[in-house]
Motif scaffolding. Structure first.
Motif, PDB file in Angstrom:
ATOM      1  N   PRO A  80       0.799  -1.226   0.000  1.00  0.00           N
ATOM      2  CA  PRO A  80       0.000   0.000   0.000  1.00  0.00           C
ATOM      3  C   PRO A  80       0.830   1.273   0.000  1.00  0.00           C
ATOM      4  O   PRO A  80       0.401   2.283  -0.554  1.00  0.00           O
ATOM      5  CB  PRO A  80      -0.843  -0.109   1.281  1.00  0.00           C
ATOM      6  CG  PRO A  80      -0.152  -1.096   2.130  1.00  0.00           C
ATOM      7  CD  PRO A  80       0.497  -2.048   1.188  1.00  0.00           C
ATOM      8  N   LEU A  81       2.036   1.235   0.616  1.00  0.00           N
ATOM      9  CA  LEU A  81       2.894   2.419   0.591  1.00  0.00           C
ATOM     10  C   LEU A  81       3.367   2.713  -0.827  1.00  0.00           C
ATOM     11  O   LEU A  81       3.313   3.865  -1.286  1.00  0.00           O
ATOM     12  CB  LEU A  81       4.100   2.213   1.517  1.00  0.00           C
ATOM     13  CG  LEU A  81       3.832   2.257   3.021  1.00  0.00           C
ATOM     14  CD1 LEU A  81       5.123   2.043   3.793  1.00  0.00           C
ATOM     15  CD2 LEU A  81       3.199   3.567   3.424  1.00  0.00           C
ATOM     16  N   LEU A  82       3.843   1.686  -1.515  1.00  0.00           N
ATOM     17  CA  LEU A  82       4.285   1.862  -2.889  1.00  0.00           C
ATOM     18  C   LEU A  82       3.109   2.226  -3.784  1.00  0.00           C
ATOM     19  O   LEU A  82       3.197   3.140  -4.619  1.00  0.00           O
ATOM     20  CB  LEU A  82       4.945   0.573  -3.384  1.00  0.00           C
ATOM     21  CG  LEU A  82       5.451   0.570  -4.828  1.00  0.00           C
ATOM     22  CD1 LEU A  82       6.493   1.660  -5.040  1.00  0.00           C
ATOM     23  CD2 LEU A  82       6.032  -0.796  -5.185  1.00  0.00           C
ATOM     24  N   MET A  83       1.999   1.527  -3.593  1.00  0.00           N
ATOM     25  CA  MET A  83       0.825   1.768  -4.413  1.00  0.00           C
ATOM     26  C   MET A  83       0.275   3.168  -4.191  1.00  0.00           C
ATOM     27  O   MET A  83      -0.182   3.825  -5.128  1.00  0.00           O
ATOM     28  CB  MET A  83      -0.255   0.724  -4.097  1.00  0.00           C
ATOM     29  CG  MET A  83      -1.482   0.816  -4.991  1.00  0.00           C
ATOM     30  SD  MET A  83      -2.622  -0.588  -4.765  1.00  0.00           S
ATOM     31  CE  MET A  83      -3.182  -0.302  -3.101  1.00  0.00           C
ATOM     32  N   LEU A 125     -10.261   3.626 -14.386  1.00  0.00           N
ATOM     33  CA  LEU A 125     -10.152   2.352 -15.104  1.00  0.00           C
ATOM     34  C   LEU A 125      -8.690   1.973 -15.334  1.00  0.00           C
ATOM     35  O   LEU A 125      -8.296   0.814 -15.159  1.00  0.00           O
ATOM     36  CB  LEU A 125     -10.890   2.446 -16.442  1.00  0.00           C
ATOM     37  CG  LEU A 125     -12.419   2.486 -16.363  1.00  0.00           C
ATOM     38  CD1 LEU A 125     -13.017   2.739 -17.741  1.00  0.00           C
ATOM     39  CD2 LEU A 125     -12.965   1.187 -15.774  1.00  0.00           C
ATOM     40  N   VAL A 126      -7.883   2.972 -15.741  1.00  0.00           N
ATOM     41  CA  VAL A 126      -6.455   2.711 -15.943  1.00  0.00           C
ATOM     42  C   VAL A 126      -5.795   2.358 -14.613  1.00  0.00           C
ATOM     43  O   VAL A 126      -4.956   1.445 -14.530  1.00  0.00           O
ATOM     44  CB  VAL A 126      -5.759   3.927 -16.581  1.00  0.00           C
ATOM     45  CG1 VAL A 126      -4.257   3.693 -16.689  1.00  0.00           C
ATOM     46  CG2 VAL A 126      -6.345   4.216 -17.958  1.00  0.00           C
ATOM     47  N   PHE A 131      -3.007  -1.293 -10.836  1.00  0.00           N
ATOM     48  CA  PHE A 131      -2.776  -1.547  -9.416  1.00  0.00           C
ATOM     49  C   PHE A 131      -3.505  -2.749  -8.835  1.00  0.00           C
ATOM     50  O   PHE A 131      -3.323  -3.049  -7.654  1.00  0.00           O
ATOM     51  CB  PHE A 131      -3.129  -0.298  -8.606  1.00  0.00           C
ATOM     52  CG  PHE A 131      -2.198   0.853  -8.862  1.00  0.00           C
ATOM     53  CD1 PHE A 131      -0.879   0.802  -8.427  1.00  0.00           C
ATOM     54  CD2 PHE A 131      -2.629   1.970  -9.542  1.00  0.00           C
ATOM     55  CE1 PHE A 131      -0.019   1.851  -8.673  1.00  0.00           C
ATOM     56  CE2 PHE A 131      -1.768   3.030  -9.795  1.00  0.00           C
ATOM     57  CZ  PHE A 131      -0.459   2.968  -9.354  1.00  0.00           C
ATOM     58  N   THR A 132      -4.311  -3.445  -9.641  1.00  0.00           N
ATOM     59  CA  THR A 132      -4.950  -4.661  -9.119  1.00  0.00           C
ATOM     60  C   THR A 132      -3.927  -5.667  -8.578  1.00  0.00           C
ATOM     61  O   THR A 132      -4.144  -6.256  -7.512  1.00  0.00           O
ATOM     62  CB  THR A 132      -5.824  -5.319 -10.201  1.00  0.00           C
ATOM     63  OG1 THR A 132      -6.937  -4.462 -10.485  1.00  0.00           O
ATOM     64  CG2 THR A 132      -6.347  -6.670  -9.732  1.00  0.00           C
ATOM     65  N   PRO A 133      -2.784  -5.916  -9.262  1.00  0.00           N
ATOM     66  CA  PRO A 133      -1.795  -6.846  -8.694  1.00  0.00           C
ATOM     67  C   PRO A 133      -1.269  -6.403  -7.328  1.00  0.00           C
ATOM     68  O   PRO A 133      -1.021  -7.245  -6.457  1.00  0.00           O
ATOM     69  CB  PRO A 133      -0.673  -6.844  -9.749  1.00  0.00           C
ATOM     70  CG  PRO A 133      -1.357  -6.483 -11.024  1.00  0.00           C
ATOM     71  CD  PRO A 133      -2.398  -5.482 -10.633  1.00  0.00           C
ATOM     72  N   PHE A 134      -1.081  -5.097  -7.124  1.00  0.00           N
ATOM     73  CA  PHE A 134      -0.624  -4.605  -5.823  1.00  0.00           C
ATOM     74  C   PHE A 134      -1.645  -4.938  -4.734  1.00  0.00           C
ATOM     75  O   PHE A 134      -1.287  -5.384  -3.640  1.00  0.00           O
ATOM     76  CB  PHE A 134      -0.425  -3.079  -5.871  1.00  0.00           C
ATOM     77  CG  PHE A 134       0.789  -2.631  -6.644  1.00  0.00           C
ATOM     78  CD1 PHE A 134       1.986  -2.369  -5.991  1.00  0.00           C
ATOM     79  CD2 PHE A 134       0.732  -2.475  -8.015  1.00  0.00           C
ATOM     80  CE1 PHE A 134       3.099  -1.955  -6.695  1.00  0.00           C
ATOM     81  CE2 PHE A 134       1.838  -2.063  -8.738  1.00  0.00           C
ATOM     82  CZ  PHE A 134       3.031  -1.804  -8.076  1.00  0.00           C
ATOM     83  N   VAL A 165      -3.785 -15.692 -14.998  1.00  0.00           N
ATOM     84  CA  VAL A 165      -3.846 -14.261 -14.694  1.00  0.00           C
ATOM     85  C   VAL A 165      -5.113 -13.905 -13.918  1.00  0.00           C
ATOM     86  O   VAL A 165      -5.073 -13.163 -12.934  1.00  0.00           O
ATOM     87  CB  VAL A 165      -3.774 -13.424 -15.995  1.00  0.00           C
ATOM     88  CG1 VAL A 165      -4.001 -11.945 -15.695  1.00  0.00           C
ATOM     89  CG2 VAL A 165      -2.431 -13.611 -16.672  1.00  0.00           C
ATOM     90  N   SER A 166      -6.238 -14.474 -14.335  1.00  0.00           N
ATOM     91  CA  SER A 166      -7.516 -14.140 -13.692  1.00  0.00           C
ATOM     92  C   SER A 166      -7.619 -14.704 -12.275  1.00  0.00           C
ATOM     93  O   SER A 166      -8.397 -14.199 -11.458  1.00  0.00           O
ATOM     94  CB  SER A 166      -8.677 -14.659 -14.534  1.00  0.00           C
ATOM     95  OG  SER A 166      -8.582 -16.064 -14.706  1.00  0.00           O
ATOM     96  N   ASP A 167      -6.858 -15.748 -11.970  1.00  0.00           N
ATOM     97  CA  ASP A 167      -6.856 -16.339 -10.627  1.00  0.00           C
ATOM     98  C   ASP A 167      -5.684 -15.843  -9.789  1.00  0.00           C
ATOM     99  O   ASP A 167      -5.724 -15.939  -8.562  1.00  0.00           O
ATOM    100  CB  ASP A 167      -6.781 -17.869 -10.711  1.00  0.00           C
ATOM    101  CG  ASP A 167      -8.016 -18.467 -11.352  1.00  0.00           C
ATOM    102  OD1 ASP A 167      -9.088 -17.833 -11.272  1.00  0.00           O
ATOM    103  OD2 ASP A 167      -7.911 -19.554 -11.954  1.00  0.00           O
ATOM    104  N   GLY A 168      -4.643 -15.336 -10.450  1.00  0.00           N
ATOM    105  CA  GLY A 168      -3.448 -14.884  -9.740  1.00  0.00           C
ATOM    106  C   GLY A 168      -3.474 -13.405  -9.445  1.00  0.00           C
ATOM    107  O   GLY A 168      -4.242 -12.938  -8.603  1.00  0.00           O
ATOM    108  N   PHE A 169      -2.647 -12.647 -10.160  1.00  0.00           N
ATOM    109  CA  PHE A 169      -2.500 -11.227  -9.859  1.00  0.00           C
ATOM    110  C   PHE A 169      -3.758 -10.415 -10.147  1.00  0.00           C
ATOM    111  O   PHE A 169      -3.967  -9.365  -9.533  1.00  0.00           O
ATOM    112  CB  PHE A 169      -1.332 -10.645 -10.663  1.00  0.00           C
ATOM    113  CG  PHE A 169       0.014 -11.075 -10.158  1.00  0.00           C
ATOM    114  CD1 PHE A 169       0.500 -10.630  -8.934  1.00  0.00           C
ATOM    115  CD2 PHE A 169       0.808 -11.951 -10.897  1.00  0.00           C
ATOM    116  CE1 PHE A 169       1.737 -11.020  -8.463  1.00  0.00           C
ATOM    117  CE2 PHE A 169       2.051 -12.351 -10.431  1.00  0.00           C
ATOM    118  CZ  PHE A 169       2.521 -11.882  -9.210  1.00  0.00           C
ATOM    119  N   TYR A 170      -4.594 -10.872 -11.085  1.00  0.00           N
ATOM    120  CA  TYR A 170      -5.775 -10.081 -11.455  1.00  0.00           C
ATOM    121  C   TYR A 170      -7.083 -10.675 -10.934  1.00  0.00           C
ATOM    122  O   TYR A 170      -8.145 -10.410 -11.468  1.00  0.00           O
ATOM    123  CB  TYR A 170      -5.829  -9.890 -12.973  1.00  0.00           C
ATOM    124  CG  TYR A 170      -4.967  -8.723 -13.405  1.00  0.00           C
ATOM    125  CD1 TYR A 170      -5.482  -7.442 -13.501  1.00  0.00           C
ATOM    126  CD2 TYR A 170      -3.615  -8.914 -13.673  1.00  0.00           C
ATOM    127  CE1 TYR A 170      -4.681  -6.371 -13.861  1.00  0.00           C
ATOM    128  CE2 TYR A 170      -2.811  -7.849 -14.042  1.00  0.00           C
ATOM    129  CZ  TYR A 170      -3.353  -6.581 -14.133  1.00  0.00           C
ATOM    130  OH  TYR A 170      -2.551  -5.518 -14.490  1.00  0.00           O
TER     131      TYR A 170
END
Length: 293
Positions: A80-83, A125-126, A131-134, A165-170
């Motif tokens: 969250p700090l980086l994000m 949206l962008v 930032f979804t992976p964060f 991707v849909s189950d992991g970072f996103y």
């Protein structure tokens, strides 16, 4: 003489580019400076997260964190700090860029809040795509049930990387996109008019910006809180059955026994966090923008 108009146009383009760059710089700076409140209120955020995941009263969530100890209390604070810093850079800068791209073709658009809100929608949206992976990593780290199997940030990253991707970072991207797009649209559409109303009460510009950011974020946080709860529950687990958004919402609603009050458990604390971080961020950003004009 023939080259004078072109010269002026080049100067104007350069000036516009600098103004756009300053929006990114000021957005990043204001968010970076607000990371201190983020660190201070991180235990509050983690308490909210435990309530969202385990549907526990605040006292029980606090006892869980106390039992785990101070070392684990700040497990998951790095994302969250980086994000937060990168988020402000992208959100404010991109919204300002989109606003100036839309303005020439929408000079007669009414009401006046429509263009800032539309630019905020695009920026949101962008922001969600970036930032979804964060947020996914943060939620995995904050879930105490993952401590034994995924003890470090590296172990989380390695595990998520090998999944789809849909189950992991996103995982949880669509509710995040809806929350961020709506939230950004409302924030940029409302903060200006609210600031004008507050300033009319005799407050200083900085105080007006702070109150505007606080009130706007409070309303947005309350309205979109169920989406945040849904995201937290979708992203906290790694492996197992990966339900879609509709199935995840049904499971969440069932776990809350169909009660809106239980769904909003922890909502009062997230209002406090939003008031502090977005109030400070708005005040610093507006102050920087006014000084650069």
């Amino acid at each position: 003489m023939a080259g004078s108009p072109d010269h002026k146009t080049d100067d104007g383009d350069t000036g516009d580019t600098m103004v756009r760059f300053q929006s990114y710089l000021h957005g990043g700076t204001s968010s970076l400076l607000s990371t201190l409140p983020t660190v201070l209120v991180f235990p509050v955020y983690k308490t909210i997260f435990r309530q969202q995941i385990h549907n526990t009263p605040v006292c029980q969530a606090v006892r869980q964190l106390w039992k785990e100890g101070p070392v684990k209390l700040y497990r998951g604070v790095a994302p969250p700090l980086l994000m937060r810093t990168l988020n402000g850079t992208l959100l404010f800068g991109l919204q300002d860029t989109l606003l100036h791209q839309l303005a020439p073709s929408a000079q007669n658009v009414r009401p006046a809040v429509a263009l800032p809100a539309l630019a905020g929608l695009g920026a949101g949206l962008v922001e969600a795509a970036v930032f979804t992976p964060f947020e996914r990593v943060q939620n995995v780290l904050q879930n105490g049930q993952n401590d034994r199997r995924l003890p470090s940030l590296r172990s989380v990253l390695v595990t998520l990387k090998v999944q789809r991707v849909s189950d992991g970072f996103y995982r949880g991207f669509f509710p995040i996109a809806a929350r961020n797009a709506l939230g950004s649209s409302l924030y940029f559409g409302l903060k200006g008019p609210v600031c004008v109303v507050v300033a009319g009460q005799g407050l200083s510009p900085v105080a007006s910006s702070f109150v505007s950011g606080t009130l706007t974020s409070m309303a947005i946080s309350l309205a979109l809180y169920p989406l945040s709860v849904l995201v937290a529950n979708m992203q906290a687990q790694v492996g197992g059955e990966a339900n879609g958004v509709a199935a995840s919402w049904r499971a969440l609603w069932k776990s809350r026994h169909g009660s809106v009050a239980l769904l909003y458990r922890g909502g009062s604390l997230i209002i406090l966090r939003s008031c502090i971080t977005w109030g400070v961020t708005t005040a610093i950003y507006d102050m920087q923008q006014k000084r650069s004009c």
